[in-house]
Motif scaffolding. Structure first.
Motif, PDB file in Angstrom:
ATOM      1  N   ARG A 160       0.815  -1.208   0.000  1.00 10.68           N
ATOM      2  CA  ARG A 160       0.000   0.000   0.000  1.00 10.68           C
ATOM      3  C   ARG A 160       0.852   1.262   0.000  1.00 10.68           C
ATOM      4  N   GLY A 161       2.127   1.077  -0.319  1.00  6.91           N
ATOM      5  CA  GLY A 161       3.001   2.232  -0.487  1.00  6.91           C
ATOM      6  C   GLY A 161       3.709   2.696   0.752  1.00  6.91           C
ATOM      7  N   TYR A 162       3.592   1.961   1.866  1.00  5.79           N
ATOM      8  CA  TYR A 162       4.287   2.331   3.099  1.00  5.79           C
ATOM      9  C   TYR A 162       5.598   1.555   3.213  1.00  5.79           C
ATOM     10  N   ASP A 163       6.533   2.085   4.005  1.00  2.00           N
ATOM     11  CA  ASP A 163       7.827   1.411   4.122  1.00  2.00           C
ATOM     12  C   ASP A 163       8.027   0.801   5.510  1.00  2.00           C
ATOM     13  N   PHE A 164       6.943   0.328   6.104  1.00  5.28           N
ATOM     14  CA  PHE A 164       7.040  -0.341   7.405  1.00  5.28           C
ATOM     15  C   PHE A 164       6.256  -1.652   7.355  1.00  5.28           C
ATOM     16  N   THR A 165       6.465  -2.477   8.400  1.00  2.00           N
ATOM     17  CA  THR A 165       5.855  -3.807   8.461  1.00  2.00           C
ATOM     18  C   THR A 165       4.509  -3.793   9.160  1.00  2.00           C
ATOM     19  N   ILE A 166       4.398  -2.985  10.217  1.00  2.00           N
ATOM     20  CA  ILE A 166       3.231  -3.026  11.101  1.00  2.00           C
ATOM     21  C   ILE A 166       3.170  -1.713  11.857  1.00  2.00           C
ATOM     22  N   THR A 167       2.019  -1.393  12.454  1.00  3.51           N
ATOM     23  CA  THR A 167       1.890  -0.150  13.209  1.00  3.51           C
ATOM     24  C   THR A 167       1.673  -0.455  14.694  1.00  3.51           C
ATOM     25  N   SER A 168       1.729   0.594  15.504  1.00  2.00           N
ATOM     26  CA  SER A 168       1.453   0.443  16.937  1.00  2.00           C
ATOM     27  C   SER A 168       0.034   0.889  17.268  1.00  2.00           C
ATOM     28  N   SER A 169      -0.808   1.086  16.265  1.00  2.00           N
ATOM     29  CA  SER A 169      -2.189   1.521  16.469  1.00  2.00           C
ATOM     30  C   SER A 169      -3.079   0.316  16.746  1.00  2.00           C
ATOM     31  N   THR A 170      -3.816   0.343  17.857  1.00  2.00           N
ATOM     32  CA  THR A 170      -4.714  -0.775  18.182  1.00  2.00           C
ATOM     33  C   THR A 170      -5.867  -0.872  17.192  1.00  2.00           C
ATOM     34  N   ALA A 171      -6.175   0.206  16.482  1.00  2.00           N
ATOM     35  CA  ALA A 171      -7.252   0.155  15.491  1.00  2.00           C
ATOM     36  C   ALA A 171      -6.848  -0.680  14.278  1.00  2.00           C
ATOM     37  N   PHE A 172      -5.548  -0.740  14.000  1.00  3.87           N
ATOM     38  CA  PHE A 172      -5.064  -1.439  12.808  1.00  3.87           C
ATOM     39  C   PHE A 172      -4.287  -2.707  13.144  1.00  3.87           C
ATOM     40  N   ASP A 173      -3.504  -2.664  14.220  1.00  2.12           N
ATOM     41  CA  ASP A 173      -2.604  -3.777  14.541  1.00  2.12           C
ATOM     42  C   ASP A 173      -2.608  -4.038  16.050  1.00  2.12           C
ATOM     43  N   HIS A 174      -1.434  -3.966  16.679  1.00  2.87           N
ATOM     44  CA  HIS A 174      -1.296  -4.220  18.107  1.00  2.87           C
ATOM     45  C   HIS A 174      -0.629  -3.030  18.786  1.00  2.87           C
ATOM     46  N   LYS A 175      -0.766  -2.976  20.106  1.00  2.00           N
ATOM     47  CA  LYS A 175      -0.102  -1.907  20.855  1.00  2.00           C
ATOM     48  C   LYS A 175       1.345  -2.306  21.122  1.00  2.00           C
ATOM     49  N   TRP A 176       2.253  -1.532  20.568  1.00  2.87           N
ATOM     50  CA  TRP A 176       3.687  -1.690  20.824  1.00  2.87           C
ATOM     51  C   TRP A 176       4.179  -0.361  21.366  1.00  2.87           C
ATOM     52  N   ILE A 177       5.022  -0.397  22.400  1.00  6.71           N
ATOM     53  CA  ILE A 177       5.423   0.824  23.104  1.00  6.71           C
ATOM     54  C   ILE A 177       6.938   0.880  23.215  1.00  6.71           C
ATOM     55  N   PRO A 178       7.574   1.926  22.669  1.00  6.88           N
ATOM     56  CA  PRO A 178       9.041   2.025  22.765  1.00  6.88           C
ATOM     57  C   PRO A 178       9.518   1.965  24.213  1.00  6.88           C
ATOM     58  N   GLU A 179      10.498   1.120  24.474  1.00  3.19           N
ATOM     59  CA  GLU A 179      11.192   1.016  25.764  1.00  3.19           C
ATOM     60  C   GLU A 179      10.311   0.548  26.917  1.00  3.19           C
ATOM     61  N   ARG A 180       9.138  -0.018  26.631  1.00  6.35           N
ATOM     62  CA  ARG A 180       8.345  -0.499  27.766  1.00  6.35           C
ATOM     63  C   ARG A 180       8.997  -1.748  28.364  1.00  6.35           C
ATOM     64  N   ASN A 181       8.698  -2.011  29.633  1.00  8.39           N
ATOM     65  CA  ASN A 181       9.205  -3.232  30.259  1.00  8.39           C
ATOM     66  C   ASN A 181       8.401  -4.436  29.793  1.00  8.39           C
ATOM     67  N   ILE A 182       9.024  -5.605  29.881  1.00  4.75           N
ATOM     68  CA  ILE A 182       8.330  -6.857  29.604  1.00  4.75           C
ATOM     69  C   ILE A 182       8.324  -7.666  30.904  1.00  4.75           C
ATOM     70  N   TYR A 183       7.890  -8.937  30.836  1.00  4.53           N
ATOM     71  CA  TYR A 183       7.789  -9.762  32.042  1.00  4.53           C
ATOM     72  C   TYR A 183       8.400 -11.130  31.796  1.00  4.53           C
ATOM     73  N   ASP A 184       8.958 -11.715  32.863  1.00 11.78           N
ATOM     74  CA  ASP A 184       9.631 -13.004  32.709  1.00 11.78           C
ATOM     75  C   ASP A 184       8.674 -14.098  32.247  1.00 11.78           C
ATOM     76  N   THR A 185       7.433 -14.095  32.734  1.00 10.09           N
ATOM     77  CA  THR A 185       6.481 -15.139  32.368  1.00 10.09           C
ATOM     78  C   THR A 185       6.151 -15.099  30.877  1.00 10.09           C
ATOM     79  N   ILE A 186       6.155 -13.916  30.297  1.00 12.23           N
ATOM     80  CA  ILE A 186       5.883 -13.751  28.863  1.00 12.23           C
ATOM     81  C   ILE A 186       7.140 -14.026  28.055  1.00 12.23           C
TER      82      ILE A 186
END
Length: 421
Positions: free
Chosen positions: A231-257
């Protein structure tokens, strides 16, 4: 002080936090980084000050958190995690501040920090603010799409098989937001970030597995169909919950995940006679309803009842959903031998692993160097066990599937810059 007392009154639980600091230039650990920790919103009240060791890691801290039950009850409307601000400084690096590190009761939060060497960025401190968790705050619901993309359009499908990419490009905003920044993110790190942003790490392990599989299948569908590039964009996926998933720069993760993503990262969901990974959409099931998709709180309830990951997924998506494995994993020196390497194993795969561990030990002095003789003896088992301890894997001393690929990942990270120069 009232703000602190209010938080402490709610903090009937305890969570854990470990900080891992590496250089953004060469992925090597940053020893001697000073980390100051405060409640978010009360930056002048320092709770802890710690220094990273030769592996770039802090000690594991125990911090106040709300009761674990708050993240397990879909009817609870109180914030189920506490928020902390981390200020990180180290000689030769630009300082970093992260506000909003989320601590849940009874699990270990992992805050990975990549520091820029002095002179590579602006003069001001780099500041990241972690927004509220998607299950707690309100975010735009997913816009429904077909779960299988048409393949008869010219150029629609460019890959002949499913490949796990080493990196994906995440557009931190909606697709048409030209001001949003693009981030180059390791695939596994992306999945861990999204899962930590969209489900609670306190949930049953098989619920986490089902949600991770859905996130990975959705992501690999975007990769496989080159959805945005076509569609003419130069990225793989977005961080918008309306279109894809929520991804957050530098957020912490968890050991169980993190452990579960390392275990499953080459998997995706498929239907019979469909080559592409299925675009597995979902919603929370509480604020937003989605009758034909998985609901996150519903998956938690099924996990509580002892459902397996595939049983959870089939409950929502139908009985013709299957777990598949990608045919190729990008960015690795050598594929897993297909069986666990352990004491008594020998051969070229053992030698390859030993050589990689020795390169990693050059960057991580706490790790043991061993003779690369192709024989999996006690010294190799100890070296693997130490590696597993540093990188958050079960310390068995055996090179199983997650361990093999984690060694590959760290080896590539610490050796790539040297090779380029």
């Amino acid at each position: 002080m009232e703000h602190i007392h209010a938080m402490q009154d709610q903090a009937a639980g305890k969570g854990m936090l470990q900080i891992n600091v590496t250089s953004a230039a060469d992925s090597r650990p940053v020893q001697g980084a000073l980390v100051s920790i405060s409640y978010t919103g009360v930056p002048e009240q320092t709770l802890e000050q710690i220094v990273t060791d030769s592996s770039g890691q802090s000690e594991v801290l125990t911090l106040d958190a709300p009761p674990a039950e708050w993240s397990l009850d879909p009817e609870n409307e109180r914030q189920p995690y506490s928020e902390y601000t981390l200020d990180i400084s180290a000689p030769g690096f630009e300082p970093v501040s992260i506000a909003g590190t989320e601590i849940l009761a009874d699990v270990k939060a992992l805050q990975n920090v990549r520091m820029q060497p002095d002179g590579t960025g602006g003069e001001e401190e780099e500041v990241f603010v972690i927004p509220a968790h998607t299950l707690y705050a309100s975010y735009p619901p997913k816009i429904s799409e077909a779960e299988i993309k048409p393949v008869n359009e010219s150029g629609e499908i460019v890959l002949s098989r499913v490949v796990v990419p080493e990196y994906i490009i995440v557009h931190d905003g909606s697709p048409r937001d030209n001001t949003a920044r693009d981030y180059y993110v390791k695939y596994k790190d992306y999945i861990k970030n999204v899962a930590s942003s969209e489900i609670y790490a306190t949930w049953p392990a098989d619920t986490i597995r089902a949600n991770v599989l859905a996130i990975m299948s959705f992501t690999l569908n975007r990769v496989y169909t080159e959805w945005y590039r076509n569609r003419g964009y130069d990225f793989t996926i977005t961080s918008s919950t309306a279109f894809d998933h929520k991804w957050i720069p530098e957020r912490n993760i968890y050991d169980t995940i993190s452990v579960i993503v390392d275990e499953l990262f080459a998997s995706y969901l498929s239907r019979p006679n469909v080559r592409q990974p299925i675009l597995t959409q979902y919603c929370d099931g509480r604020k937003v309803t989605c009758p034909d998709w998985m609901t996150q709180w519903g998956s938690k309830e099924l996990g509580d009842q002892g459902y397996s990951p595939i049983e959870i997924l089939r409950y929502f998506y139908g009985d013709d959903m299957y777990i598949n494995s990608a045919e190729e994993i990008s960015g690795i020196p050598a594929s897993w031998p297909g069986y666990t390497l352990e004491s008594g194993s020998s051969g070229e795969k053992v030698r390859q692993m030993q050589e990689q561990l020795n390169v990693i030990a050059d960057a991580y002095p706490a790790l043991l160097k061993i003779t690369a003789d192709g024989i999996y003896g006690p010294a190799t088992a100890n070296a693997v066990r130490e590696f597993q301890s540093v990188f958050g894997l079960p310390a068995t001393g055996k090179a199983d599937y997650p361990t093999w690929y984690k060694i590959s990942e760290i080896y590539v990270g610490v050796s790539r810059i040297a090779e380029l120069t």
